[in-house]
Scaffold this motif. Structure first.
Motif, PDB file in Angstrom:
ATOM      1  N   ASN A 177       2.502  11.135   4.653  1.00  0.00           N
ATOM      2  CA  ASN A 177       2.676  12.539   4.896  1.00  0.00           C
ATOM      3  C   ASN A 177       2.061  12.872   3.365  1.00  0.00           C
ATOM      4  N   ALA A 178       1.670  12.422   2.523  1.00  0.00           N
ATOM      5  CA  ALA A 178       1.023  12.976   1.096  1.00  0.00           C
ATOM      6  C   ALA A 178       0.060  12.140   0.569  1.00  0.00           C
ATOM      7  N   GLY A 179      -0.478  11.076   1.479  1.00  0.00           N
ATOM      8  CA  GLY A 179      -1.510  10.343   0.911  1.00  0.00           C
ATOM      9  C   GLY A 179      -0.858   9.299  -0.312  1.00  0.00           C
ATOM     10  N   THR A 180      -1.830   8.670  -0.736  1.00  0.00           N
ATOM     11  CA  THR A 180      -1.655   7.923  -2.233  1.00  0.00           C
ATOM     12  C   THR A 180      -0.882   8.672  -3.009  1.00  0.00           C
ATOM     13  N   ASN A 181       0.336   8.152  -3.355  1.00  0.00           N
ATOM     14  CA  ASN A 181       1.290   8.645  -4.249  1.00  0.00           C
ATOM     15  C   ASN A 181       1.891   7.678  -4.831  1.00  0.00           C
ATOM     16  N   GLY A 182       2.802   7.873  -6.091  1.00  0.00           N
ATOM     17  CA  GLY A 182       3.382   6.815  -6.752  1.00  0.00           C
ATOM     18  C   GLY A 182       4.638   6.478  -5.879  1.00  0.00           C
ATOM     19  N   LEU A 183       5.498   7.261  -5.436  1.00  0.00           N
ATOM     20  CA  LEU A 183       6.695   6.650  -4.465  1.00  0.00           C
ATOM     21  C   LEU A 183       6.460   5.974  -3.107  1.00  0.00           C
ATOM     22  N   GLY A 184       5.168   6.708  -2.653  1.00  0.00           N
ATOM     23  CA  GLY A 184       4.499   6.058  -1.221  1.00  0.00           C
ATOM     24  C   GLY A 184       4.167   4.795  -1.541  1.00  0.00           C
ATOM     25  N   LEU A 185       3.420   4.602  -2.666  1.00  0.00           N
ATOM     26  CA  LEU A 185       3.180   3.062  -2.887  1.00  0.00           C
ATOM     27  C   LEU A 185       4.142   2.113  -3.216  1.00  0.00           C
ATOM     28  N   ALA A 186       4.932   2.560  -3.871  1.00  0.00           N
ATOM     29  CA  ALA A 186       6.103   1.847  -4.102  1.00  0.00           C
ATOM     30  C   ALA A 186       7.106   1.470  -3.052  1.00  0.00           C
ATOM     31  N   LEU A 187       7.195   2.355  -2.113  1.00  0.00           N
ATOM     32  CA  LEU A 187       7.790   1.881  -0.897  1.00  0.00           C
ATOM     33  C   LEU A 187       6.942   1.034   0.043  1.00  0.00           C
ATOM     34  N   ALA A 188       5.785   1.401   0.290  1.00  0.00           N
ATOM     35  CA  ALA A 188       4.881   0.476   0.946  1.00  0.00           C
ATOM     36  C   ALA A 188       4.656  -0.860   0.456  1.00  0.00           C
ATOM     37  N   ASP A 189       4.378  -1.051  -0.971  1.00  0.00           N
ATOM     38  CA  ASP A 189       4.150  -2.390  -1.297  1.00  0.00           C
ATOM     39  C   ASP A 189       5.409  -3.072  -1.852  1.00  0.00           C
ATOM     40  N   ARG A 190       6.525  -2.347  -1.817  1.00  0.00           N
ATOM     41  CA  ARG A 190       7.841  -2.764  -2.434  1.00  0.00           C
ATOM     42  C   ARG A 190       7.624  -3.467  -3.633  1.00  0.00           C
ATOM     43  N   ALA A 191       6.734  -2.586  -4.573  1.00  0.00           N
ATOM     44  CA  ALA A 191       6.573  -3.255  -5.997  1.00  0.00           C
ATOM     45  C   ALA A 191       6.554  -1.822  -6.966  1.00  0.00           C
ATOM     46  N   PRO A 192       6.682  -2.044  -8.061  1.00  0.00           N
ATOM     47  CA  PRO A 192       6.551  -0.830  -9.155  1.00  0.00           C
ATOM     48  C   PRO A 192       5.062  -0.336  -8.838  1.00  0.00           C
ATOM     49  N   SER A 193       4.929   1.005  -9.066  1.00  0.00           N
ATOM     50  CA  SER A 193       3.586   1.630  -9.010  1.00  0.00           C
ATOM     51  C   SER A 193       3.513   2.798  -9.950  1.00  0.00           C
ATOM     52  N   LEU A 194       2.132   2.926 -10.391  1.00  0.00           N
ATOM     53  CA  LEU A 194       2.055   4.010 -11.377  1.00  0.00           C
ATOM     54  C   LEU A 194       0.637   4.620 -10.893  1.00  0.00           C
ATOM     55  N   VAL A 195       0.920   5.961 -10.407  1.00  0.00           N
ATOM     56  CA  VAL A 195      -0.465   6.713  -9.854  1.00  0.00           C
ATOM     57  C   VAL A 195      -0.646   7.804 -10.807  1.00  0.00           C
ATOM     58  N   ARG A 196      -1.877   7.881 -11.387  1.00  0.00           N
ATOM     59  CA  ARG A 196      -2.561   8.930 -12.171  1.00  0.00           C
ATOM     60  C   ARG A 196      -3.104  10.056 -11.685  1.00  0.00           C
ATOM     61  N   ALA A 197      -3.005  11.074 -12.312  1.00  0.00           N
ATOM     62  CA  ALA A 197      -3.871  12.275 -11.674  1.00  0.00           C
ATOM     63  C   ALA A 197      -4.781  12.035 -10.820  1.00  0.00           C
ATOM     64  N   ALA A 204       6.943   5.033  -9.825  1.00  0.00           N
ATOM     65  CA  ALA A 204       8.069   4.586  -9.063  1.00  0.00           C
ATOM     66  C   ALA A 204       8.292   3.368  -8.832  1.00  0.00           C
ATOM     67  N   VAL A 205       9.597   3.013  -8.570  1.00  0.00           N
ATOM     68  CA  VAL A 205      10.101   1.581  -8.333  1.00  0.00           C
ATOM     69  C   VAL A 205      10.932   1.433  -7.420  1.00  0.00           C
ATOM     70  N   PRO A 206      11.000   0.510  -6.589  1.00  0.00           N
ATOM     71  CA  PRO A 206      11.754   0.453  -5.289  1.00  0.00           C
ATOM     72  C   PRO A 206      13.103  -0.179  -5.686  1.00  0.00           C
ATOM     73  N   VAL A 207      14.158   0.496  -5.155  1.00  0.00           N
ATOM     74  CA  VAL A 207      15.528  -0.004  -5.203  1.00  0.00           C
ATOM     75  C   VAL A 207      16.045  -0.972  -4.163  1.00  0.00           C
ATOM     76  N   PRO A 208      16.229  -2.046  -4.583  1.00  0.00           N
ATOM     77  CA  PRO A 208      16.707  -3.064  -3.472  1.00  0.00           C
ATOM     78  C   PRO A 208      18.202  -2.867  -2.887  1.00  0.00           C
ATOM     79  N   ASP A 209      18.663  -2.930  -1.764  1.00  0.00           N
ATOM     80  CA  ASP A 209      19.957  -2.820  -1.701  1.00  0.00           C
ATOM     81  C   ASP A 209      20.623  -4.297  -1.881  1.00  0.00           C
ATOM     82  N   PRO A 210      21.662  -4.068  -2.788  1.00  0.00           N
ATOM     83  CA  PRO A 210      22.031  -5.453  -3.667  1.00  0.00           C
ATOM     84  C   PRO A 210      22.886  -6.291  -2.647  1.00  0.00           C
ATOM     85  N   HIS A 211      23.223  -5.783  -1.207  1.00  0.00           N
ATOM     86  CA  HIS A 211      24.072  -6.821  -0.750  1.00  0.00           C
ATOM     87  C   HIS A 211      22.867  -7.371   0.492  1.00  0.00           C
ATOM     88  N   THR A 212      21.872  -6.533   1.099  1.00  0.00           N
ATOM     89  CA  THR A 212      21.279  -7.039   2.182  1.00  0.00           C
ATOM     90  C   THR A 212      19.775  -7.532   1.729  1.00  0.00           C
TER      91      THR A 212
END
Length: 448
Positions: free
Chosen positions: A75-95, A110-118
């Motif tokens: 939806n928005a191209g490369t951005n912090g939360l998009g990268l964190a969800l795609a790579d399942r890893a913390p991401s920092l995207v600057r200007a 952005a940092v992914p939040v794991p489901d603590p049960h699954t």
């Protein structure tokens, strides 16, 4: 950008409840900072946005980074939360690292939040500030907020331990551990094996889908064995994102070997870059004639990473264990024999309890239950089975509730014990015991 607006968000989810509580606490410590704090779900839908700075709020509204909008990479191209969800890893995207020019006025962590049960992906925590502001601590704050959110979700849930992040492994699958010659399995299972075998025989790439623990790797392994009994079958389970590069290096050379098949399990958990690399590797080995040297597993076809989807020729779904209750005892006897190296008997009451349970963890859960019971007795009765087998599916239990349920089941499953006798031992009235049994969904075959 291509903004997609849903019109509403799920404000009743555990992620929303815990995430907003954590972010409100963080917001009080950043009261004078131009930082917007957000929670998104696993698809990039913004659930909540907290910020005291009116200027950055107006600016973020202008680029649709607001509750109700999807902000994944598509939806928005490369951005912090998009990268964190795609790579399942913390991401920092600057200007200037943002794909869309409209976002280059911001820096996003952005940092992914794991489901603590699954162990799956619940969503992400995203912190956004102006691009000319200091971003040194932004990622650290996001990581702390994501960790606190997951911990609070665990505390508000069932009280179970956090499922560890997968580390990945590669192991050989042996045919004698997968066959069930003594007790044939149901048509649901054998039919799915037949579908996989037919597709593999035609040289198609097969993706096996189904719930976690349903036996996806076992199914495709059996299908391969029926075509090539002497074939070497390896299972490669996906690891944590930081271990993916070493994991790929470990097993991808096996694809070039004759009479070797690699089953890549859980490809839906791979980071985006790894899925792209895997698709490149698979494309290069598909020129081999005959059986393809690889197969895939995932929870569903929709969950397959986009780069891998075009490679899949056939999809076979493994039915969950609750949909094939006739397989429960056959598998239970097989697992007991495999683990204990001798036959184990189940009493009629124990057999009814096993067949009547819904098995949310599927075959993997059944194997664990049988393994523990088989270490306690050669004739397994209801008192040798865990309390979970007698409790119906219900809302998550707190630690105290789980202890109460387990103690009820322990007393009620003692040989020859009636409900009245169990109530006396527990110091409860019989009506209270019946009420608690209904509350926890406890069903005990052969007890009154």
């Amino acid at each position: 950008m291509r903004p997609v607006f849903t019109g509403s968000v799920d404000t009743g989810s555990l992620l929303y409840e815990c995430g907003t509580e954590v972010l409100r606490g963080l917001q009080t410590t950043l009261a004078n900072e131009p930082i917007s704090l957000m929670i998104t779900d696993g698809d990039g839908l913004v659930l909540a946005r907290l910020c005291n700075d009116s200027a950055i709020n107006r600016s973020l509204d202008g680029v649709h980074l607001a509750p109700g909008f999807y902000f994944a990479e598509r939806n928005a191209g490369t951005n912090g939360l998009g990268l964190a969800l795609a790579d399942r890893a913390p991401s920092l995207v600057r200007a200037e690292e943002h794909f869309c020019t409209g976002l280059r006025g911001y820096t996003c962590a952005a940092v992914p939040v794991p489901d603590p049960h699954t162990g799956g992906l619940a969503g992400s925590v995203n912190l956004t500030t102006w691009s000319d502001s200091s971003s040194e601590l932004l990622l650290a704050l996001a990581q702390a907020a994501a960790g606190n959110t997951a911990a609070l979700m665990l505390a508000r849930g069932s009280g179970r331990k956090v499922r560890p992040t997968p580390r990945g492994e590669v192991f050989r699958v042996y045919a004698d551990r997968l066959q069930h010659r003594d007790e044939p399995l149901s048509p649901c299972w054998t039919g799915a094996v037949g579908q996989a075998r037919a597709a593999l025989e035609r040289g198609k790439v097969v993706a096996v889908t189904g719930e976690p623990g349903a036996g996806k790797t076992a199914l495709v392994s059996l299908a391969r064995r029926e075509l090539r009994a002497r074939e070497r079958v390896l299972s490669a389970r996906t690891p944590a994102p930081e271990d993916v590069e070493a994991w790929l290096t470990l097993w991808t050379p096996e694809l070039e070997k004759d009479d070797t098949c690699v089953i890549v399990s859980g490809v839906d958990t791979l980071p985006a870059w790894a899925a792209t690399e895997l698709a490149r590797i698979f494309t290069s080995v598909r020129t081999r004639e005959g059986l393809q040297p690889f197969a895939l597993t995932a929870e569903s076809f929709d969950a397959l990473p986009e780069p891998l989807t075009p490679l899949v020729d056939a999809v076979v779904e493994v039915p969950p264990l609750r949909g094939r209750p006739d397989d429960v005892l056959a598998l239970a006897h097989h697992f007991a024999l495999t683990d204990r190296h001798r036959a184990v008997t189940f009493t009629p009451s124990a057999a009814r309890a096993l067949k009547g349970y819904e098995w949310p963890g599927n075959v993997r859960q059944l194997r664990q239950v049988v393994r523990e019971a088989a270490t306690r007795a050669e004739v397994i009765d209801v008192q040798h089975l865990p309390a979970e087998v007698f409790a119906g599916a219900s809302r998550p239990l707190s630690r105290l509730q789980a202890l109460e349920r387990d103690e009820l089941v322990r007393c009620l499953t003692e040989p020859g014990t009636t409900v009245a006798q169990a109530a006396q031992r527990l110091g409860m009235g019989r009506a209270t015991v019946y009420r608690k049994m209904a509350q926890y969904g406890i069903k005990l075959p052969g007890r009154s």
